[in-house]
Design an enzyme around this catalytic site. Structure first.
Site, PDB file in Angstrom:
ATOM      1  N   HIS A   1       1.003  -1.457   0.313  1.00 22.65           N
ATOM      2  CA  HIS A   1       0.475   0.438  -0.244  1.00 22.65           C
ATOM      3  C   HIS A   1       0.913   1.145   0.198  1.00 22.65           C
ATOM      4  CE1 HIS A   1      -3.287  -2.483   1.918  1.00 22.65           C
ATOM      5  NE2 HIS A   1      -2.534  -2.999   2.469  1.00 22.65           N
TER       6      HIS A   1
ATOM      7  N   SER B   1      12.361  21.111 -17.578  1.00 25.85           N
ATOM      8  CA  SER B   1      10.936  21.020 -17.489  1.00 25.85           C
ATOM      9  C   SER B   1      11.534  22.647 -18.248  1.00 25.85           C
ATOM     10  CB  SER B   1      10.477  21.870 -16.457  1.00 25.85           C
ATOM     11  OG  SER B   1       9.598  23.135 -16.109  1.00 25.85           O
TER      12      SER B   1
ATOM     13  N   LYS C   1      13.917  22.142 -12.284  1.00 26.08           N
ATOM     14  CA  LYS C   1      13.609  20.621 -12.785  1.00 26.08           C
ATOM     15  C   LYS C   1      14.178  19.436 -13.619  1.00 26.08           C
ATOM     16  CE  LYS C   1       9.870  19.226 -11.356  1.00 26.08           C
ATOM     17  NZ  LYS C   1       8.191  19.585 -12.640  1.00 26.08           N
TER      18      LYS C   1
ATOM     19  N   GLU D   1       8.679   7.573 -17.053  1.00 22.73           N
ATOM     20  CA  GLU D   1       6.904   7.361 -17.205  1.00 22.73           C
ATOM     21  C   GLU D   1       6.567   7.170 -18.817  1.00 22.73           C
ATOM     22  OE1 GLU D   1       6.496  12.084 -16.479  1.00 22.73           O
ATOM     23  OE2 GLU D   1       7.455  11.643 -14.611  1.00 22.73           O
TER      24      GLU D   1
END
Ligand code: ARG
Length: 456
Positions: free
Chosen positions: A155, A276, A282, A289
């Protein structure tokens, strides 16, 4: 002009022509189409359809087409329709009448599925090779990170301490099962269709075993109707590709979370991250991803083919032309996914200090319950006792391992001095020598078995 236009009184509408054409994508099958045609020409020559001279003319013509294609010297025309028609047209331009004889006893129905099976065999084998490379990277990581203890999660809540190598090796065994799924897909794919004709079997009794041997198929199909209809091997292939994508997305997800500032367990190499356009600070895990994101596409391609196939009667219908693009797309994308993941893993930095800081002493709660069990208490009772101790810790804002023995004895008089021995991450790991557990010996065993499998 079409090769089949004898019975037509007018040409196809231009829109119909572009709707029907598959050359834009099935040209990817040119190598397989030519290999199949060469084998077919030899088979026809053996039964006297071709003279030896004509057969060589055809085979030379076919080889020259492939060479020209590879050198960018082939232009397909609008009327080519698909790769089979295109190759036949080009061949006839080069070999004259002999070229026109090549389609004797053959249909595009058995031709297309021969090409697709040959292509799929290659695709499956290439994906398997990339899976093996990824497995090697996993084993390398597991060897490298053997001393690092991380919180294992359920979890996304810290659950029990485990070796980072144990986590890596979980990936290895999953990939091993994917490999066996690939093996099954290869068995379903490895059947020769040529000789099935349009649906009823060729009108010419060619030696199909010889064709199979020439093309590297280990079996010859038993039923022509089954063969020209069959796309099950493709469905199986796309299902394995989707399965690999789905499973990789889970590991990608973990690493994405682990690479956040909040976790800080790992850092991706700059070469496998992106920045970014607006926020200069960033560094984003785009490689992971995209690996996660591509799983949707891989599953989509499986669903796309399954939906197309559902309800198509026997034997060939043009719907089946829709089978190739999902295959090409999945193969191409999965190859990238596997290669990128391999690089990301090998270049990952593990932040051992951050991981150490993050390990929560409550992770030893199960070991403390096991301790009471070893002293004679039932596990259910032990679970309750430790649960109460945890409640006390939360209330009193004290760490589980900092409670004085005297206080522990308030909860159970089975606690003795030796409870202190539990208070080490290394001990928690050492307690799990069970086969398949996270104990060092067990994990080293896993790595040895994995390495032995890789030798095969
Ligand atoms: N381009 C077709 C395909 O990919 C080849 C088979 C055509 N057969 C036919 N009966 N129209 O399925």
């Amino acid at each position: 002009m079409k090769m089949w236009d004898g019975r037509f009184s007018k040409p196809s509408d231009a829109l119909m022509e572009s709707f029907n054409n598959s050359i834009s994508f099935d040209k990817a099958l040119i190598e397989e189409d030519i290999a199949g045609s060469i084998a077919w020409a030899s088979a026809l020559q053996k039964i006297g359809v071709f003279s030896e001279a004509d057969c060589s003319k055809v085979i030379d013509g076919l080889n020259s087409i492939l060479e020209d294609y590879k050198n960018g010297r082939i232009n397909f025309s609008r009327s080519d329709e698909d790769i089979h028609m295109a190759v036949e047209r080009l061949l006839t331009e080069r070999a004259g009448e002999a070229g026109e004889r090549l389609h004797t006893g053959r249909s595009r129905n058995d031709q297309v599925i021969t090409d697709t099976r040959l292509y799929t065999k290659k695709a499956l084998t290439n994906i398997k090779d990339s899976l093996i490379e990824l497995q090697k990277a996993v084993v390398e990581r597991a060897r490298l990170d053997l001393q690092i203890i991380i919180p294992g999660f359920t979890h996304y809540q810290q659950a029990q301490p485990v070796l980072l190598s144990h986590y890596w090796m979980s990936f290895f065994w999953l990939l091993e099962r994917e490999k066996s799924r690939i093996h099954h897909a290869l068995i379903s794919t490895d059947i020769l269709p040529l000789g099935s004709g349009a649906l009823a079997g060729s009108g010419f009794a060619v030696d199909r075993d010889a064709i199979a041997a020439e093309l590297g198929f280990s079996k010859v199909s038993e039923n022509s109707m089954d063969m020209v209809s069959s796309r099950d091997f493709l469905l199986e292939t796309l299902s394995v590709f989707a399965s690999i994508g789905i499973h990789l997305s889970r590991y990608a997800e973990d690493l994405i979370v682990w690479s956040t500032r909040e976790f800080g367990f790992v850092e991706l190499d700059d070469a496998w991250s992106t920045g970014s356009s607006m926020m200069p600070q960033k560094k984003n895990p785009d490689s992971l991803e995209l690996i996660r994101g591509k799983s949707g596409r891989l599953l989509g391609n499986y669903t796309r083919l399954a939906t197309t196939l559902k309800g198509i009667g026997l034997t060939y219908f043009k719907d089946l032309q829709e089978d190739k693009e999902p295959l090409f797309d999945s193969e191409h994308n999965l190859q990238m996914v596997l290669k990128v993941f391999t690089h990301v893993l090998l270049t990952l930095t593990i932040r051992e200090d951050r991981i150490k800081q993050d390990l929560d002493p409550f992770l030893l709660a199960t070991d403390m319950a096991d301790y009471l069990v070893r002293k004679g208490m039932s596990f259910r009772q032990a679970h309750k006792v430790i649960g109460r101790i945890v409640g006390y810790c939360v209330e009193a804002d004290i760490e589980l391992t900092k409670i004085p023995l005297k206080k522990l004895r308030d909860f159970s008089d089975l606690f003795g001095e030796d409870v202190m021995l539990l208070y080490s991450w290394e001990q928690a790991i050492a307690n799990r020598t069970v086969k398949g557990g996270t104990g060092w010996e067990s994990v080293k065993d896993q790595i040895d078995r994995a390495a032995a499998l890789m030798q095969k």
